[in-house]
Enzyme design. Structure first.
Site, PDB file in Angstrom:
ATOM      1  N   HIS B 127       0.940  -1.184   0.088  1.00  0.00           N
ATOM      2  CA  HIS B 127       0.109   0.111   0.077  1.00  0.00           C
ATOM      3  C   HIS B 127       0.905   1.249  -0.030  1.00  0.00           C
ATOM      4  O   HIS B 127       1.971   1.315   0.494  1.00  0.00           O
ATOM      5  CB  HIS B 127      -0.925  -0.022   1.142  1.00  0.00           C
ATOM      6  CG  HIS B 127      -2.037   0.901   1.470  1.00  0.00           C
ATOM      7  ND1 HIS B 127      -1.609   2.405   1.737  1.00  0.00           N
ATOM      8  CD2 HIS B 127      -3.179   0.986   1.155  1.00  0.00           C
ATOM      9  CE1 HIS B 127      -2.850   2.936   1.701  1.00  0.00           C
ATOM     10  NE2 HIS B 127      -3.764   2.120   1.318  1.00  0.00           N
ATOM     11  N   ASP B 204       2.923  -4.547   8.052  1.00  0.00           N
ATOM     12  CA  ASP B 204       1.705  -3.724   7.817  1.00  0.00           C
ATOM     13  C   ASP B 204       0.706  -4.840   7.867  1.00  0.00           C
ATOM     14  O   ASP B 204       0.329  -5.626   7.001  1.00  0.00           O
ATOM     15  CB  ASP B 204       1.825  -2.859   6.623  1.00  0.00           C
ATOM     16  CG  ASP B 204       0.355  -2.601   5.953  1.00  0.00           C
ATOM     17  OD1 ASP B 204      -0.587  -2.771   6.748  1.00  0.00           O
ATOM     18  OD2 ASP B 204       0.295  -1.958   5.022  1.00  0.00           O
ATOM     19  N   GLN B 207      -4.779  -5.343   6.982  1.00  0.00           N
ATOM     20  CA  GLN B 207      -5.764  -6.137   6.250  1.00  0.00           C
ATOM     21  C   GLN B 207      -5.860  -7.505   7.206  1.00  0.00           C
ATOM     22  O   GLN B 207      -6.769  -8.034   7.388  1.00  0.00           O
ATOM     23  CB  GLN B 207      -5.461  -6.395   4.985  1.00  0.00           C
ATOM     24  CG  GLN B 207      -5.503  -5.144   3.948  1.00  0.00           C
ATOM     25  CD  GLN B 207      -6.917  -4.593   4.067  1.00  0.00           C
ATOM     26  OE1 GLN B 207      -8.076  -5.516   4.179  1.00  0.00           O
ATOM     27  NE2 GLN B 207      -7.039  -3.296   3.838  1.00  0.00           N
ATOM     28  N   LYS B 230     -10.564  -0.235  10.361  1.00  0.00           N
ATOM     29  CA  LYS B 230     -10.793  -1.814   9.496  1.00  0.00           C
ATOM     30  C   LYS B 230     -10.979  -2.778  10.495  1.00  0.00           C
ATOM     31  O   LYS B 230     -11.547  -3.942  10.017  1.00  0.00           O
ATOM     32  CB  LYS B 230      -9.374  -1.938   8.771  1.00  0.00           C
ATOM     33  CG  LYS B 230      -9.255  -0.813   7.566  1.00  0.00           C
ATOM     34  CD  LYS B 230      -8.050  -1.563   6.847  1.00  0.00           C
ATOM     35  CE  LYS B 230      -7.473  -0.201   6.124  1.00  0.00           C
ATOM     36  NZ  LYS B 230      -8.173   0.618   5.095  1.00  0.00           N
ATOM     37  N   CYS B 369      -4.883   2.574  -3.658  1.00  0.00           N
ATOM     38  CA  CYS B 369      -3.473   2.910  -2.994  1.00  0.00           C
ATOM     39  C   CYS B 369      -2.297   2.030  -3.025  1.00  0.00           C
ATOM     40  O   CYS B 369      -1.481   1.905  -2.294  1.00  0.00           O
ATOM     41  CB  CYS B 369      -3.610   3.385  -1.452  1.00  0.00           C
ATOM     42  SG  CYS B 369      -4.845   4.638  -1.357  1.00  0.00           S
TER      43      CYS B 369
END
Lengths: 155, 417
Positions: B127, B204, B207, B230, B369
């Site tokens: 991202h 990261d 998700q 999220k 993104c």
């Protein structure tokens, strides 16, 4: 199929998307610019030949959604042969048509131009898609008046 | 399977917004969960209740209200630490979101870690939040990113990772799950390879953390970030996990109140981590509501259910999408979360998105993104349907049926001019 979709994707818009006019590049262009919408990736490249303040020829290339492609195709048909000052008037009228509830400017344009621009009037009801239809016009403006910028965005 | 679907139907009732109607009167089908998830009533009420009953600034009042607010804020930190398996809650820093988290780490490492010519190993699927902060560092310390290419199915091949390490690799900064493809990457294995070489690892987890519990110590990573919104929590709150010695090594990101030990006109001495990284009044209500989201997921919904049901939804969605003529699915490698990116023939994603919206179906269209990934896929944009445990099979049926209509609509050849 919803009625809203049929309003947005008028038969003429689908037709221009399918059979775009003036697709390609003008040889030895006097003006050119690239239009890019970073949000959705719509991309339009305009090449023009301007002679004595008149758009003698204009063509476009690019990858974009149906609305943008049809708007570009229609734009080339209305500005080809037009004086730069006239093209500027079309820009103002088209922009008003897509962003304002009251859009008197378009009524002052030649009937044939009016008719072509008005097929996009329902795009106003889809705010997120307005930029798709106005991108080619912003690109034309950059090509004609701010060529040093080279790239037009609708931001 | 019927039991799983029945439970999904039940917990779905906890999300008031899912009862909304599209302006056309059609029911909302929300398939944009990878952008942000909807909030259960428990989280919404926790936010309101904080302002109704507990609101005060933290770490600075002797009055009871400030103490209650401080206690709730620090309890939130403890819950997050337990959720990710951190060794101590002192390794958990609250920030505004994952983006701020990566910027915090990047700016810290810029000052104490990187030298000109260093490389950061990333994946091709990052991202922008895990690309641009490093480009900003590179403006001051000339470093570069080395992306590991994806397999054609959108996964990561460990041999390709091994090849991407060089003598100049100084950091591994990878996503645990692609926000575009949904594919999960072998974080523990990559971290082990980095450890052998003495290289720190940043993950990261924006998700990944939504689809399964994360264990930072088992993964063996140094930094991990994710956003609250999220994860069914509020916006404006994110988490940075910083393994113990790093909190001491990194300089503060911002200066201000609450992050100091002593300030004189001569200079400042900083508080120990995590306070060192939390200058100013933090998002107190948001941190507490994020902890409530974690409680809700653990105690009400259940992570076993989330994982089992989302696996089912992922396969169900793949089969439904495969039925659409001319569709290209991106990211079929397993394991993967219930996120599907696709294109249909030459139809532009924006046209598909508007069409779906008119049917009440919310998806994301665009580059997500992740422009370098779009370049690698050779597309400008995709349509992305991303699912959560409150989505139902009939919503997927509706998606597939509407996509069939899209195909018919745009296949129609207008009469030539």
């Amino acid at each position: 199929m919803t009625p809203e979709m049929q309003n947005l994707y008028q038969e003429l818009i689908l037709e221009h998307n399918h059979y775009p006019r003036n697709y390609g590049r003008v040889e030895n262009p006097t003006h050119e610019a690239e239009g890019y919408n970073p949000l959705c990736g719509d991309q339009v490249h305009l090449t023009l030949r301007v002679e004595e303040e008149r758009i003698a020829d204009i063509r476009f290339e690019g990858k974009s959604c149906a609305i943008c492609r049809a708007a570009t195709s229609v734009m080339t048909t209305v500005v080809k042969g037009a004086a730069i000052a006239e093209a500027d008037r079309y820009f103002e009228a088209f922009h008003q048509l897509l962003t304002q509830e009251e859009a008197p400017l378009v009524s002052s344009l030649p009937a044939a131009v009016q008719e072509k621009l008005r097929i996009f009037s329902t795009v106003r009801l889809f705010p997120i898609r307005v930029k798709c239809a106005t991108l080619p016009w912003h690109t034309l403006r950059v090509a004609l008046h701010e060529p040093e910028k080279k790239i037009a965005t609708t931001e | 399977m019927q039991e799983l679907v029945a439970w999904a139907r039940k917990v779905r009732e906890d999300f008031p917004i899912l009862r909304s109607l599209h302006p056309s009167g059609r029911p909302l089908i929300y398939l944009d969960n990878a952008a942000t998830a909807q909030k259960p009533l428990a989280v919404i009420e926790k936010l309101a209740d904080f302002y109704r009953y507990t609101n005060a600034n933290i770490h600075r009042g002797v009055h009871w209200l400030s103490q209650e607010a401080t206690q709730a804020y620090e309890a939130a930190r403890e819950r997050v630490a337990a959720f990710i398996g951190a060794a101590s809650e002192k390794e958990v820093v609250f920030v505004r979101g994952a983006t701020e988290g990566i910027n915090l780490i990047a700016q810290g490492l810029r000052r104490v870690w990187f030298s000109p010519g260093d490389e950061i190993l990333v994946t091709q699927a990052e991202h922008h939040a895990n690309i641009v902060p490093w480009h900003i560092v590179a403006e001051e310390v000339p470093i570069s990113l080395r992306p590991v290419p994806l397999t054609p199915a959108g996964g990561i091949d460990l041999a390709a990772v091994a090849q991407a390490f060089t003598e100049r690799t100084r950091l591994v900064a990878i996503s645990a799950m692609s926000n575009v493809l949904g594919t999960e990457f072998p974080v523990a294995e990559v971290a082990a390879m980095a450890r052998e070489r003495g290289i720190p690892v940043l993950v990261d987890a924006c998700q990944a953390v939504v689809h399964r519990p994360i264990r930072v110590q088992e993964w063996g990573v140094d930094f991990l970030v994710f956003s609250g919104h999220k994860l069914y929590g509020p916006t404006g709150i994110g988490v940075v996990y910083m393994r113990a010695p790093w909190g001491e090594k990194l300089p503060p990101y911002q200066g201000g109140g609450d992050m100091i030990r002593r300030v004189t006109w001569g200079g400042s001495r900083y508080a120990p981590p995590p306070a060192k990284f939390e200058a100013g009044t933090p998002p107190i209500a948001e941190a507490i509501a994020l902890a409530e989201a974690l409680r809700y997921l653990e105690e009400k919904v259940g992570w076993d259910f989330i994982q089992a049901y989302e696996r089912y939804l992922c396969d169900y969605t793949e089969a439904a999408l495969q039925s659409v003529p001319g569709i290209t699915l991106y990211g079929t490698a397993r394991p993967k979360g219930a996120v599907w990116s696709f294109n249909i023939g030459e139809i532009h994603p924006h046209d598909v998105g508007t069409f779906l919206d008119q049917a009440g179906i919310a998806v994301r269209v665009g580059h997500h993104c992740a422009q370098p990934l779009m370049d690698a896929l050779g597309v400008a944009a995709t349509v992305r349907a991303s699912l959560a445990f409150y989505n139902l099979p009939e919503e997927i049926d509706q998606l597939a049926q509407t996509l069939h209509e899209v195909v018919r609509f745009f296949a129609h050849t207008p009469s030539a001019p």
